[in-house]
Design a protein around this motif. Structure first.
Motif, PDB file in Angstrom:
ATOM      1  N   UNK A  72     -27.271   8.261  38.141  1.00  0.00           N
ATOM      2  CA  UNK A  72     -27.159   8.634  36.729  1.00  0.00           C
ATOM      3  C   UNK A  72     -28.543   8.555  36.085  1.00  0.00           C
ATOM      4  N   UNK A  73     -28.567   8.623  34.764  1.00  0.00           N
ATOM      5  CA  UNK A  73     -29.834   8.530  34.038  1.00  0.00           C
ATOM      6  C   UNK A  73     -30.282   7.093  33.822  1.00  0.00           C
ATOM      7  N   UNK A  74     -29.561   6.138  34.380  1.00  0.00           N
ATOM      8  CA  UNK A  74     -29.932   4.740  34.266  1.00  0.00           C
ATOM      9  C   UNK A  74     -29.571   4.087  32.956  1.00  0.00           C
ATOM     10  N   UNK A  75     -28.963   4.838  32.047  1.00  0.00           N
ATOM     11  CA  UNK A  75     -28.599   4.310  30.728  1.00  0.00           C
ATOM     12  C   UNK A  75     -27.118   4.002  30.637  1.00  0.00           C
ATOM     13  N   UNK A  76     -26.442   4.026  31.734  1.00  0.00           N
ATOM     14  CA  UNK A  76     -24.998   3.797  31.771  1.00  0.00           C
ATOM     15  C   UNK A  76     -24.624   3.336  33.174  1.00  0.00           C
ATOM     16  N   UNK A  77     -23.404   2.816  33.320  1.00  0.00           N
ATOM     17  CA  UNK A  77     -22.840   2.504  34.628  1.00  0.00           C
ATOM     18  C   UNK A  77     -21.489   3.191  34.698  1.00  0.00           C
ATOM     19  N   UNK A  78     -21.313   4.073  35.668  1.00  0.00           N
ATOM     20  CA  UNK A  78     -20.061   4.794  35.829  1.00  0.00           C
ATOM     21  C   UNK A  78     -19.005   3.893  36.471  1.00  0.00           C
ATOM     22  N   UNK A  79     -17.773   4.352  36.428  1.00  0.00           N
ATOM     23  CA  UNK A  79     -16.686   3.599  37.063  1.00  0.00           C
ATOM     24  C   UNK A  79     -16.946   3.452  38.557  1.00  0.00           C
ATOM     25  N   UNK A  80     -16.686   2.262  39.077  1.00  0.00           N
ATOM     26  CA  UNK A  80     -16.852   2.014  40.503  1.00  0.00           C
ATOM     27  C   UNK A  80     -15.652   2.573  41.270  1.00  0.00           C
ATOM     28  N   UNK A  81     -15.928   3.356  42.281  1.00  0.00           N
ATOM     29  CA  UNK A  81     -14.875   3.857  43.159  1.00  0.00           C
ATOM     30  C   UNK A  81     -14.469   2.726  44.104  1.00  0.00           C
ATOM     31  N   UNK A  82     -13.186   2.558  44.289  1.00  0.00           N
ATOM     32  CA  UNK A  82     -12.711   1.410  45.075  1.00  0.00           C
ATOM     33  C   UNK A  82     -12.502   1.723  46.551  1.00  0.00           C
ATOM     34  N   UNK A  83     -12.729   2.985  46.955  1.00  0.00           N
ATOM     35  CA  UNK A  83     -12.417   3.397  48.325  1.00  0.00           C
ATOM     36  C   UNK A  83     -13.069   2.507  49.371  1.00  0.00           C
ATOM     37  N   UNK A  84     -14.378   2.295  49.278  1.00  0.00           N
ATOM     38  CA  UNK A  84     -15.070   1.517  50.301  1.00  0.00           C
ATOM     39  C   UNK A  84     -14.706   0.038  50.253  1.00  0.00           C
ATOM     40  N   UNK A  85     -14.259  -0.449  49.111  1.00  0.00           N
ATOM     41  CA  UNK A  85     -13.849  -1.851  49.012  1.00  0.00           C
ATOM     42  C   UNK A  85     -12.625  -2.138  49.885  1.00  0.00           C
ATOM     43  N   UNK A  86     -11.814  -1.101  50.141  1.00  0.00           N
ATOM     44  CA  UNK A  86     -10.611  -1.294  50.941  1.00  0.00           C
ATOM     45  C   UNK A  86     -10.943  -1.803  52.340  1.00  0.00           C
ATOM     46  N   UNK A  87     -12.109  -1.397  52.855  1.00  0.00           N
ATOM     47  CA  UNK A  87     -12.485  -1.800  54.213  1.00  0.00           C
ATOM     48  C   UNK A  87     -12.527  -3.316  54.361  1.00  0.00           C
ATOM     49  N   UNK A  88     -12.791  -4.022  53.285  1.00  0.00           N
ATOM     50  CA  UNK A  88     -12.901  -5.480  53.367  1.00  0.00           C
ATOM     51  C   UNK A  88     -11.551  -6.170  53.431  1.00  0.00           C
ATOM     52  N   UNK A  89     -10.480  -5.401  53.181  1.00  0.00           N
ATOM     53  CA  UNK A  89      -9.134  -5.967  53.202  1.00  0.00           C
ATOM     54  C   UNK A  89      -8.327  -5.505  54.412  1.00  0.00           C
ATOM     55  N   UNK A  90      -8.920  -4.679  55.266  1.00  0.00           N
ATOM     56  CA  UNK A  90      -8.205  -4.130  56.404  1.00  0.00           C
ATOM     57  C   UNK A  90      -8.415  -4.914  57.694  1.00  0.00           C
ATOM     58  N   UNK A  91      -9.102  -6.039  57.615  1.00  0.00           N
ATOM     59  CA  UNK A  91      -9.339  -6.854  58.805  1.00  0.00           C
ATOM     60  C   UNK A  91      -9.471  -8.302  58.373  1.00  0.00           C
ATOM     61  N   UNK A  92      -9.738  -9.168  59.359  1.00  0.00           N
ATOM     62  CA  UNK A  92      -9.864 -10.585  59.046  1.00  0.00           C
ATOM     63  C   UNK A  92     -11.280 -10.969  58.640  1.00  0.00           C
ATOM     64  N   UNK A  93     -12.145  -9.973  58.405  1.00  0.00           N
ATOM     65  CA  UNK A  93     -13.532 -10.290  58.075  1.00  0.00           C
ATOM     66  C   UNK A  93     -13.693 -10.862  56.682  1.00  0.00           C
ATOM     67  N   UNK A  94     -12.654 -10.782  55.840  1.00  0.00           N
ATOM     68  CA  UNK A  94     -12.820 -11.207  54.453  1.00  0.00           C
ATOM     69  C   UNK A  94     -12.714 -12.716  54.277  1.00  0.00           C
ATOM     70  N   UNK A  95     -12.473 -13.467  55.355  1.00  0.00           N
ATOM     71  CA  UNK A  95     -12.290 -14.907  55.218  1.00  0.00           C
ATOM     72  C   UNK A  95     -13.540 -15.604  54.698  1.00  0.00           C
ATOM     73  N   UNK A  96     -14.717 -15.142  55.093  1.00  0.00           N
ATOM     74  CA  UNK A  96     -15.952 -15.751  54.598  1.00  0.00           C
ATOM     75  C   UNK A  96     -16.912 -14.704  54.041  1.00  0.00           C
ATOM     76  N   UNK A  97     -16.374 -13.562  53.633  1.00  0.00           N
ATOM     77  CA  UNK A  97     -17.197 -12.460  53.134  1.00  0.00           C
ATOM     78  C   UNK A  97     -17.208 -12.466  51.610  1.00  0.00           C
TER      79      UNK A  97
END
Length: 285
Positions: free
Chosen positions: A171-196
């Protein structure tokens, strides 16, 4: 796929450069090119040894990348101000995205590996550099969340600190757009989130005195070459603020959407609190 963010109100281009401006371009650009491509060549040579000995792990070459990025700010004359520190332990980093300078800004502070959309791999020059530095290329498709989870788990197991831009576009650096949650799902699809954990980072560019507040921002259909020349030709340079916020444990989050929203709020607050108030829509998220 996330659409590219656009704005009808574009800053002025660099225009014809004077002899003095070209001198500044050469004075900054030549040493920068020597450091970037010289160290890239060294890194590729070291990877010949590093790859068979350590596989995905890269105990040496990320330090070269960090050296290049730290040197870039010195050579370009851009001040870098840091608040907080990179989190320890297994951590994924998320940040707002405003410029190609983000690559230097975020690599200068930590040995990170960017997660980028797959088409970047084919971009001339940039794609080659991204592949050489270990960028993870993915398709931002919810259907591929399981594949992302496997890939992220492999990289995290190798000690990599992954970084991605959840806005999906700069962006132009003067705003923050909504965060897309798609990639965050990867952290919930395995047991890696225990200490992540996920560490939000806010990046704020401050222009040279008298210049447009969006001087360092690069977005939409802007060409890279003219923007690079404008930055290198600046009579005086501005600065960039990097704010490392407290990390957020994944196992304490209520799913990907809640985690993405929490990180978005933290990053936006950091950006908006650091920026001077501006009237009109440019100050809105």
């Amino acid at each position: 796929m996330t659409p590219t963010w656009q704005s009808d109100d574009l800053p002025e281009g660099p225009g014809p450069l004077s002899a003095r401006a070209w001198f500044r371009v050469l004075r900054r650009g030549v040493p920068l090119g020597v450091v970037v491509f010289g160290c890239l060549g060294l890194m590729l040579l070291l990877r010949v040894v590093e790859r068979p000995l350590f596989g995905l792990r890269r105990p040496v070459t990320p330090w070269i990348t960090r050296f290049v990025c730290l040197s870039a700010f010195v050579l370009m004359g851009i001040r870098r101000n840091v608040r907080g520190a990179p989190a320890k332990g297994r951590c994924v980093v998320v940040a707002n995205h405003a410029s190609w300078l983000d690559i230097f800004t975020l690599n200068a502070g930590d040995r990170v590996y960017f997660v980028s959309k797959a088409e970047v791999a084919g971009w001339p020059g940039i794609g080659w550099l991204a592949r050489a530095t270990g960028t993870v290329f993915i398709n931002r498709d919810r259907k591929e969340a399981k594949a992302h989870s496997t890939l992220f788990a492999e990289r995290l197991a190798a000690g990599h600190r992954l970084l991605f831009f959840p806005e999906g576009t700069s962006t132009d650096g003067r705003r923050v757009l909504s965060f897309k949650s798609t990639l965050f799902q990867a952290f919930f699809d395995s047991d890696m989130n225990s200490d992540l954990s996920v560490q939000p980072v806010s990046v704020i560019y401050r222009p040279p005195a008298g210049e447009d507040p969006r001087f360092y921002a690069w977005w939409g259909d802007m060409d890279f070459g003219p923007h690079l020349l404008k930055v290198l030709a600046a009579r005086r340079q501005g600065s960039v603020d990097v704010i490392y916020h407290a990390s957020v444990p994944v196992d304490g989050a209520r799913g990907r959407k809640a985690l993405a929203a929490q990180c978005e709020d933290i990053v936006r607050a950091g950006v908006m609190d650091a920026l001077p108030p501006t009237p009109g829509p440019s100050s809105l998220p």
